[in-house]
Design a protein around this motif. Structure first.
Motif, PDB file in Angstrom:
ATOM      1  N   GLN A 176     -81.845  23.699  10.816  1.00 58.85           N
ATOM      2  CA  GLN A 176     -80.599  24.061  11.487  1.00 58.85           C
ATOM      3  C   GLN A 176     -79.501  24.049  10.441  1.00 58.85           C
ATOM      4  O   GLN A 176     -79.214  23.023   9.835  1.00 58.85           O
ATOM      5  CB  GLN A 176     -80.258  23.066  12.608  1.00 58.85           C
ATOM      6  N   GLY A 177     -78.877  25.205  10.219  1.00 59.02           N
ATOM      7  CA  GLY A 177     -77.865  25.330   9.183  1.00 59.02           C
ATOM      8  C   GLY A 177     -76.534  25.796   9.720  1.00 59.02           C
ATOM      9  O   GLY A 177     -76.457  26.421  10.787  1.00 59.02           O
ATOM     10  N   GLU A 178     -75.482  25.505   8.976  1.00 55.41           N
ATOM     11  CA  GLU A 178     -74.129  25.854   9.371  1.00 55.41           C
ATOM     12  C   GLU A 178     -73.920  27.369   9.421  1.00 55.41           C
ATOM     13  O   GLU A 178     -73.223  27.881  10.298  1.00 55.41           O
ATOM     14  CB  GLU A 178     -73.132  25.230   8.390  1.00 55.41           C
ATOM     15  N   GLU A 179     -74.549  28.101   8.490  1.00 53.45           N
ATOM     16  CA  GLU A 179     -74.245  29.521   8.371  1.00 53.45           C
ATOM     17  C   GLU A 179     -75.279  30.433   9.015  1.00 53.45           C
ATOM     18  O   GLU A 179     -74.941  31.523   9.476  1.00 53.45           O
ATOM     19  CB  GLU A 179     -74.087  29.898   6.890  1.00 53.45           C
ATOM     20  N   TYR A 180     -76.547  30.018   9.063  1.00 57.88           N
ATOM     21  CA  TYR A 180     -77.600  30.924   9.522  1.00 57.88           C
ATOM     22  C   TYR A 180     -78.372  30.409  10.732  1.00 57.88           C
ATOM     23  O   TYR A 180     -79.464  30.907  11.021  1.00 57.88           O
ATOM     24  CB  TYR A 180     -78.559  31.239   8.367  1.00 57.88           C
ATOM     25  N   GLY A 181     -77.812  29.436  11.428  1.00 62.54           N
ATOM     26  CA  GLY A 181     -78.377  29.040  12.707  1.00 62.54           C
ATOM     27  C   GLY A 181     -79.632  28.196  12.621  1.00 62.54           C
ATOM     28  O   GLY A 181     -79.887  27.519  11.622  1.00 62.54           O
ATOM     29  N   THR A 182     -80.437  28.257  13.685  1.00 61.35           N
ATOM     30  CA  THR A 182     -81.586  27.363  13.856  1.00 61.35           C
ATOM     31  C   THR A 182     -82.895  28.117  13.788  1.00 61.35           C
ATOM     32  O   THR A 182     -83.059  29.160  14.430  1.00 61.35           O
ATOM     33  CB  THR A 182     -81.492  26.631  15.208  1.00 61.35           C
ATOM     34  N   GLU A 183     -83.829  27.579  13.007  1.00 58.99           N
ATOM     35  CA  GLU A 183     -85.213  28.047  12.978  1.00 58.99           C
ATOM     36  C   GLU A 183     -86.088  26.892  13.442  1.00 58.99           C
ATOM     37  O   GLU A 183     -86.064  25.808  12.849  1.00 58.99           O
ATOM     38  CB  GLU A 183     -85.627  28.454  11.568  1.00 58.99           C
ATOM     39  N   ARG A 184     -86.852  27.109  14.473  1.00 57.88           N
ATOM     40  CA  ARG A 184     -87.716  26.053  14.983  1.00 57.88           C
ATOM     41  C   ARG A 184     -88.917  25.849  14.070  1.00 57.88           C
ATOM     42  O   ARG A 184     -89.386  26.783  13.419  1.00 57.88           O
ATOM     43  CB  ARG A 184     -88.188  26.380  16.397  1.00 57.88           C
ATOM     44  N   GLY A 185     -89.438  24.609  14.047  1.00 62.28           N
ATOM     45  CA  GLY A 185     -90.634  24.330  13.284  1.00 62.28           C
ATOM     46  C   GLY A 185     -91.840  25.018  13.880  1.00 62.28           C
ATOM     47  O   GLY A 185     -91.853  25.383  15.058  1.00 62.28           O
ATOM     48  N   THR A 186     -92.867  25.196  13.076  1.00 55.85           N
ATOM     49  CA  THR A 186     -94.061  25.897  13.536  1.00 55.85           C
ATOM     50  C   THR A 186     -95.068  24.973  14.180  1.00 55.85           C
ATOM     51  O   THR A 186     -96.080  25.437  14.710  1.00 55.85           O
ATOM     52  CB  THR A 186     -94.733  26.637  12.367  1.00 55.85           C
ATOM     53  N   ALA A 187     -94.814  23.666  14.155  1.00 50.39           N
ATOM     54  CA  ALA A 187     -95.674  22.693  14.829  1.00 50.39           C
ATOM     55  C   ALA A 187     -94.849  21.970  15.889  1.00 50.39           C
ATOM     56  O   ALA A 187     -93.657  21.723  15.692  1.00 50.39           O
ATOM     57  CB  ALA A 187     -96.246  21.691  13.830  1.00 50.39           C
ATOM     58  N   PRO A 188     -95.468  21.613  17.028  1.00 51.32           N
ATOM     59  CA  PRO A 188     -94.696  21.000  18.109  1.00 51.32           C
ATOM     60  C   PRO A 188     -94.073  19.660  17.745  1.00 51.32           C
ATOM     61  O   PRO A 188     -93.056  19.270  18.320  1.00 51.32           O
ATOM     62  CB  PRO A 188     -95.723  20.850  19.236  1.00 51.32           C
ATOM     63  N   ASP A 189     -94.664  18.950  16.801  1.00 51.83           N
ATOM     64  CA  ASP A 189     -94.145  17.639  16.413  1.00 51.83           C
ATOM     65  C   ASP A 189     -93.469  17.676  15.047  1.00 51.83           C
ATOM     66  O   ASP A 189     -93.299  16.645  14.397  1.00 51.83           O
ATOM     67  CB  ASP A 189     -95.264  16.597  16.410  1.00 51.83           C
ATOM     68  N   ALA A 190     -93.053  18.857  14.606  1.00 52.54           N
ATOM     69  CA  ALA A 190     -92.454  18.984  13.278  1.00 52.54           C
ATOM     70  C   ALA A 190     -91.011  18.502  13.300  1.00 52.54           C
ATOM     71  O   ALA A 190     -90.256  18.802  14.227  1.00 52.54           O
ATOM     72  CB  ALA A 190     -92.510  20.430  12.814  1.00 52.54           C
TER      73      ALA A 190
END
Length: 276
Positions: free
Chosen positions: A79-93
């Motif tokens: 989660q970044g200030e400029e480019y938003g949120t990318e979810r992890g590829t594993a459920p518990d990441a």
């Protein structure tokens, strides 16, 4: 060594994660300190309004850090200030929270008070790692959950003050505006001869409590990207948080342990019991 403090998603080598965080912080520090060209004033643009700006440096640093984190920890979210949120590829990441240049307005105007902020958070929101780098003073604050806080590798602790009187309180405006309760809070602190400073970087202001320089620091709206790493660093240094667990968009104060009673009384009197 693998760290596991009972939180899902903490099956990660925090020492290795800290090494990567330190490497990208060193790179960001050099990028921030690089002499700016005269034409770089044109590289500043507005986001939400005239008091909410971004520079090419913000974007370059975030892009570099995202690429590095993806290579080192491909399953982690960001989660970044400029480019938003990318979810992890594993459920518990776990996820990284990143503010590439906290204090952009200072930076854009040539004032040397800004920072690089990076943290690692478990899926349940528990902060695991925090790093805040001050490029202009050559200082890097770090913390791993349950292992204390450090300043340039040396343990650091909140002040042993027992009163607000004669000491420093740091805060930040909400961009160009005061946040609800701030004016009354400043008046109450002034009556106790506690001096306020508004410096222009949430992450740096909060970490001054960890260094024992400020007796307390507060923000009117907690956002993980610029405050969660500093929150972990300060609490690992012995500071007390009100409320103990920050709430998104809610107020947060960090205070030296010997001043908790006095600060809580002032805080609840002007900000409201809902913040405690």
């Amino acid at each position: 060594m693998t760290e596991d403090n009972g939180h899902r998603g903490t099956d990660v080598d925090l020492d290795a994660a800290l090494e990567v965080a330190q490497d990208v912080a060193d790179w960001a520090t050099e990028r921030i300190r690089r002499p700016r060209r005269p034409d770089e004033a044109r590289e500043v643009r507005e986001k939400a309004g005239p008091a909410d700006i971004v520079t090419r440096t913000d974007e370059e640093i975030e892009s570099y850090v995202r690429e590095t984190l993806h290579r080192a920890f491909p399953t982690h979210g960001i989660q970044g200030e400029e480019y938003g949120t990318e979810r992890g590829t594993a459920p518990d990441a776990p996820s990284w929270v990143l503010d590439p240049l906290d204090g952009t307005t200072n930076y854009a105007h040539g004032i040397g008070w800004c920072s690089f902020s990076l943290g690692l958070v478990a899926p349940d929101g528990t902060p695991l790692l925090g790093l805040v780098a001050d490029p202009w003073r050559g200082e890097t604050f770090t913390a791993l959950r349950g292992r204390g806080a450090r300043l340039n590798g040396t343990p650091t602790h909140a002040a042993d003050h027992t009163t607000l009187t004669g000491h420093l309180f740091l805060t930040e405006w909400a961009a160009h505006a005061h946040w609800p309760g701030l004016d009354d809070l400043l008046a109450a602190l002034s009556s106790r001869h506690c001096t306020t400073r508004v410096m222009g970087s949430t992450a740096l202001s909060l970490t001054q409590v960890a260094a024992g320089r400020a007796t307390a620091a507060a923000v009117g709206e907690f956002h993980a990207v610029d405050a969660l790493p500093a929150y972990l660093i300060a609490t690992e240094a012995g500071a007390v948080a009100i409320p103990p667990t920050p709430v998104y968009d809610g107020p947060l104060v960090l205070v030296a342990p010997g001043v908790v009673g006095e600060m809580r009384g002032v805080w609840e009197g002007v900000v409201g019991r809902g913040a405690s």
